[in-house]
Design a protein around this motif. Structure first.
Motif, mmCIF file in Angstrom:
data_model
loop_
_atom_site.group_PDB
_atom_site.id
_atom_site.type_symbol
_atom_site.label_atom_id
_atom_site.label_comp_id
_atom_site.label_asym_id
_atom_site.label_seq_id
_atom_site.Cartn_x
_atom_site.Cartn_y
_atom_site.Cartn_z
ATOM 1 N N SER A 148 0.829 -1.209 0.000
ATOM 2 C CA SER A 148 0.000 0.000 0.000
ATOM 3 C C SER A 148 0.864 1.260 0.000
ATOM 4 C CB SER A 148 -0.926 -0.002 1.222
ATOM 5 O OG SER A 148 -1.799 -1.108 1.196
ATOM 6 N N SER A 149 1.954 1.203 0.753
ATOM 7 C CA SER A 149 2.884 2.335 0.761
ATOM 8 C C SER A 149 3.512 2.540 -0.612
ATOM 9 C CB SER A 149 3.965 2.114 1.817
ATOM 10 O OG SER A 149 4.888 3.167 1.833
ATOM 11 N N THR A 150 3.835 1.448 -1.295
ATOM 12 C CA THR A 150 4.399 1.553 -2.650
ATOM 13 C C THR A 150 3.416 2.210 -3.608
ATOM 14 O OG1 THR A 150 5.672 -0.475 -2.239
ATOM 15 C CG2 THR A 150 5.457 0.250 -4.517
ATOM 16 N N ILE A 151 2.147 1.793 -3.563
ATOM 17 C CA ILE A 151 1.122 2.386 -4.429
ATOM 18 C C ILE A 151 0.948 3.865 -4.111
ATOM 19 C CG2 ILE A 151 -1.352 2.338 -4.954
ATOM 20 C CD1 ILE A 151 -1.262 -0.684 -4.517
ATOM 21 N N ALA A 152 0.966 4.202 -2.826
ATOM 22 C CA ALA A 152 0.806 5.601 -2.437
ATOM 23 C C ALA A 152 1.948 6.458 -2.967
ATOM 24 C CB ALA A 152 0.715 5.704 -0.910
ATOM 25 N N TRP A 153 3.185 5.956 -2.878
ATOM 26 C CA TRP A 153 4.332 6.754 -3.318
ATOM 27 C C TRP A 153 4.417 6.838 -4.835
ATOM 28 C CZ3 TRP A 153 7.246 10.249 -1.152
ATOM 29 C CH2 TRP A 153 7.303 10.294 0.245
ATOM 30 N N ILE A 154 4.002 5.801 -5.555
ATOM 31 C CA ILE A 154 3.967 5.892 -7.019
ATOM 32 C C ILE A 154 2.929 6.919 -7.458
ATOM 33 C CG2 ILE A 154 3.389 4.629 -9.127
ATOM 34 C CD1 ILE A 154 4.677 2.177 -7.939
ATOM 35 N N THR A 155 1.772 6.920 -6.801
ATOM 36 C CA THR A 155 0.758 7.936 -7.096
ATOM 37 C C THR A 155 1.281 9.328 -6.767
ATOM 38 O OG1 THR A 155 -0.938 6.298 -6.514
ATOM 39 C CG2 THR A 155 -1.641 8.591 -6.719
ATOM 40 N N ALA A 156 2.005 9.458 -5.645
ATOM 41 C CA ALA A 156 2.600 10.749 -5.290
ATOM 42 C C ALA A 156 3.629 11.184 -6.334
ATOM 43 C CB ALA A 156 3.243 10.660 -3.916
ATOM 44 N N PHE A 157 4.417 10.238 -6.831
ATOM 45 C CA PHE A 157 5.415 10.573 -7.857
ATOM 46 C C PHE A 157 4.738 11.030 -9.145
ATOM 47 C CE2 PHE A 157 7.923 9.223 -11.553
ATOM 48 C CZ PHE A 157 9.077 9.948 -11.340
ATOM 49 N N ILE A 158 3.660 10.354 -9.556
ATOM 50 C CA ILE A 158 2.935 10.751 -10.766
ATOM 51 C C ILE A 158 2.363 12.162 -10.613
ATOM 52 C CG2 ILE A 158 0.937 10.220 -12.208
ATOM 53 C CD1 ILE A 158 1.398 7.262 -11.553
ATOM 54 N N CYS A 163 2.830 17.957 -11.744
ATOM 55 C CA CYS A 163 2.841 19.292 -11.148
ATOM 56 C C CYS A 163 4.059 20.084 -11.621
ATOM 57 C CB CYS A 163 2.825 19.176 -9.628
ATOM 58 S SG CYS A 163 2.393 20.680 -8.762
ATOM 59 N N LEU A 164 5.212 19.444 -11.684
ATOM 60 C CA LEU A 164 6.415 20.105 -12.179
ATOM 61 C C LEU A 164 6.307 20.412 -13.673
ATOM 62 C CD1 LEU A 164 9.306 18.153 -10.390
ATOM 63 C CD2 LEU A 164 8.431 20.431 -9.846
ATOM 64 N N VAL A 246 2.676 10.340 4.588
ATOM 65 C CA VAL A 246 3.440 11.387 3.907
ATOM 66 C C VAL A 246 3.105 11.401 2.412
ATOM 67 C CG1 VAL A 246 5.766 12.163 3.294
ATOM 68 C CG2 VAL A 246 5.302 11.328 5.596
ATOM 69 N N ALA A 247 3.034 10.210 1.799
ATOM 70 C CA ALA A 247 2.677 10.132 0.381
ATOM 71 C C ALA A 247 1.263 10.651 0.135
ATOM 72 C CB ALA A 247 2.798 8.690 -0.100
ATOM 73 N N PHE A 248 0.351 10.327 1.033
ATOM 74 C CA PHE A 248 -1.019 10.832 0.922
ATOM 75 C C PHE A 248 -1.038 12.358 0.968
ATOM 76 C CE2 PHE A 248 -4.991 12.177 2.923
ATOM 77 C CZ PHE A 248 -5.928 11.610 2.078
ATOM 78 N N SER A 249 -0.233 12.957 1.830
ATOM 79 C CA SER A 249 -0.164 14.415 1.925
ATOM 80 C C SER A 249 0.400 15.025 0.645
ATOM 81 C CB SER A 249 0.691 14.823 3.126
ATOM 82 O OG SER A 249 0.179 14.277 4.324
ATOM 83 N N ILE A 250 1.426 14.374 0.067
ATOM 84 C CA ILE A 250 2.012 14.875 -1.182
ATOM 85 C C ILE A 250 0.992 14.818 -2.314
ATOM 86 C CG2 ILE A 250 3.775 14.429 -2.931
ATOM 87 C CD1 ILE A 250 5.605 13.454 -0.703
ATOM 88 N N VAL A 251 0.271 13.700 -2.411
ATOM 89 C CA VAL A 251 -0.762 13.576 -3.452
ATOM 90 C C VAL A 251 -1.825 14.651 -3.283
ATOM 91 C CG1 VAL A 251 -2.573 12.086 -4.371
ATOM 92 C CG2 VAL A 251 -0.373 11.109 -3.767
ATOM 93 N N CYS A 254 -0.273 18.161 -4.274
ATOM 94 C CA CYS A 254 -0.043 18.245 -5.717
ATOM 95 C C CYS A 254 -1.351 18.286 -6.496
ATOM 96 C CB CYS A 254 0.810 17.069 -6.187
ATOM 97 S SG CYS A 254 2.519 17.110 -5.614
ATOM 98 N N THR A 255 -2.347 17.553 -6.037
ATOM 99 C CA THR A 255 -3.645 17.568 -6.715
ATOM 100 C C THR A 255 -4.290 18.946 -6.618
ATOM 101 O OG1 THR A 255 -3.934 15.212 -6.184
ATOM 102 C CG2 THR A 255 -5.891 16.447 -6.850
#
Length: 395
Positions: A148-158, A163-164, A246-251, A254-255
């Protein structure tokens, strides 16, 4: 018929210690309803008052069936998504990230399916050469928080990448390449998912003789090592609680930035369109053709950003119950698979486990709706265009 199942289940749980003699020394049997490892009798009464045997059985069995249907849909949807992205190729960085997300969603759905099957076998007391509930922990359940953490961080990376690309489009293309994107995805997997293998330091598979079945079955036993237990807890807190939050916060951040930027782009395009409509150009010149090409490129980028926003929004909605559950497990010590409130913990785990398979199932609809290349390759893959052509010929 349901009452007969409930009575059979309650009777079977009272005989678990006789059937599995290794379980009365183990604390990792959340399905043994009559056993409790708490010394506080008042806490035991409160826990028994939350969910009765019949309520726990009915809710758990219903959630298993519902989860299994959703997981099968997620497996099919992500298999098709992976096949389409492979046909599209990986020349674009977005295809690499979305393929990694689909692979992780597919893996999580397969693990969920296996664990639900093991839970179903436990609830129905099916005699197998292994203890299904305990074996499923090491073969699947232990990987849930890390995957689940991996999925969250991949979504955060996307989300962060898009965003960049919107905020600094000229600079970001220099270092966001297919090779760097692949390296970033690989690094995310190494940091978030690979620590799940430290679970096997705290537990091990054992072959134990079962007097009730009169044969040796495969079971699990905790390793009596304080260092191993401490190491597992540290990695579980870091990779299973801190990293997903943390990944959830980044997503989320960025959203919000992408939505704000999309509104600015839409308002700017409307103003440009209205300004052009007020003046008549007799002939198209090279400057106007180049501006039209730039407009087409920006619209393509806008469609991709809208697709990422949709994916991130679905992820945020589906991941909110998981975040609440993680925080509750951190605050309340007894709300875990082996604590006083283990029944409530199991039911909440069943409910929160529906979020990510639903998100993984819905993503293919977003790809199909918002990505024209994905839609055309998908229609060729499942031969929808050929069927439509045959219907037109018959008409």
């Amino acid at each position: 018929m349901l009452k007969v199942y409930v009575k059979m289940y309650v009777q079977s749980t009272e005989e678990d210690t006789a059937r599995y003699p290794a379980l009365d020394q183990m604390t990792d049997n959340p399905f043994h309803l009559r056993e409790d490892h708490s010394n506080d009798s008042s806490m035991l009464n409160v826990a028994d008052g939350i969910l009765s045997d019949e309520q726990f059985y009915i809710i758990s069995l219903f959630m298993i069936y519902l989860s299994q249907i959703i997981n099968i849909c997620a497996i099919i949807a992500n298999s098709l998504s992976i096949a389409v992205f492979v046909k599209l190729g990986f020349s674009e960085t977005s295809n690499i990230s979305l393929t990694a997300l689909a692979v992780c969603d597919f893996t999580l759905a397969v693990i969920y399916t296996w664990c639900n099957l093991c839970f179903w076998l436990t609830y129905h007391n099916v005699h197998l050469p292994f203890h299904s509930a305990n074996v499923s922990y090491l073969t699947g359940c232990a990987q849930f928080p890390f995957l689940s953490s991996t999925i969250a961080w991949i979504t955060a990376f996307i989300s962060f990448e898009r965003c960049l690309c919107i905020i600094v489009p000229l600079k970001v293309r220099r270092f966001i390449t297919p090779r760097s994107t692949f390296a970033a995805i690989l690094l995310i997997i190494l940091i978030t998912f690979c620590p799940s293998f430290f679970t096997y330091i705290s537990y091990k598979f054992v072959w134990a003789f079962n007097s009730y079945l009169n044969r040796t079955i495969l079971n699990t036993n905790p390793v009596n090592s304080e260092f191993a237990i401490l190491l597992e807890k540290i990695f579980l807190v870091i990779c299973g609680v801190i990293q997903p939050l943390v990944a959830f916060s980044i997503v989320l951040i960025c959203t919000l930035l992408l939505v704000i930027q999309l509104r600015k782009i839409s308002s700017w395009r409307m103003s440009v369109t209205s300004a052009k409509s007020q003046r008549v150009q007799p002939k198209e010149n090279p400057a106007s053709s180049s501006s039209a090409a730039e407009a087409r490129i920006s619209q393509k980028e806008e469609r991709l950003v809208r697709m990422v926003v949709a994916i991130a929004t679905i992820f945020i909605v589906s991941y909110i119950p998981t975040c609440i559950s993680l925080l509750c497990h951190v605050v309340f010590d007894e709300l875990n698979m082996f604590g006083v409130y283990r029944r409530l913990s199991i039911v909440s785990a069943h409910i929160t486990s529906l979020g990510q398979p639903i998100s993984g199932s819905v993503n293919i609809l977003i790809y199909y709706k918002m990505a024209s290349k994905f839609r055309s390759v998908f229609r060729r893959l499942v031969r929808l265009d050929r069927q439509k052509q045959k219907r037109n010929e018959l008409e």
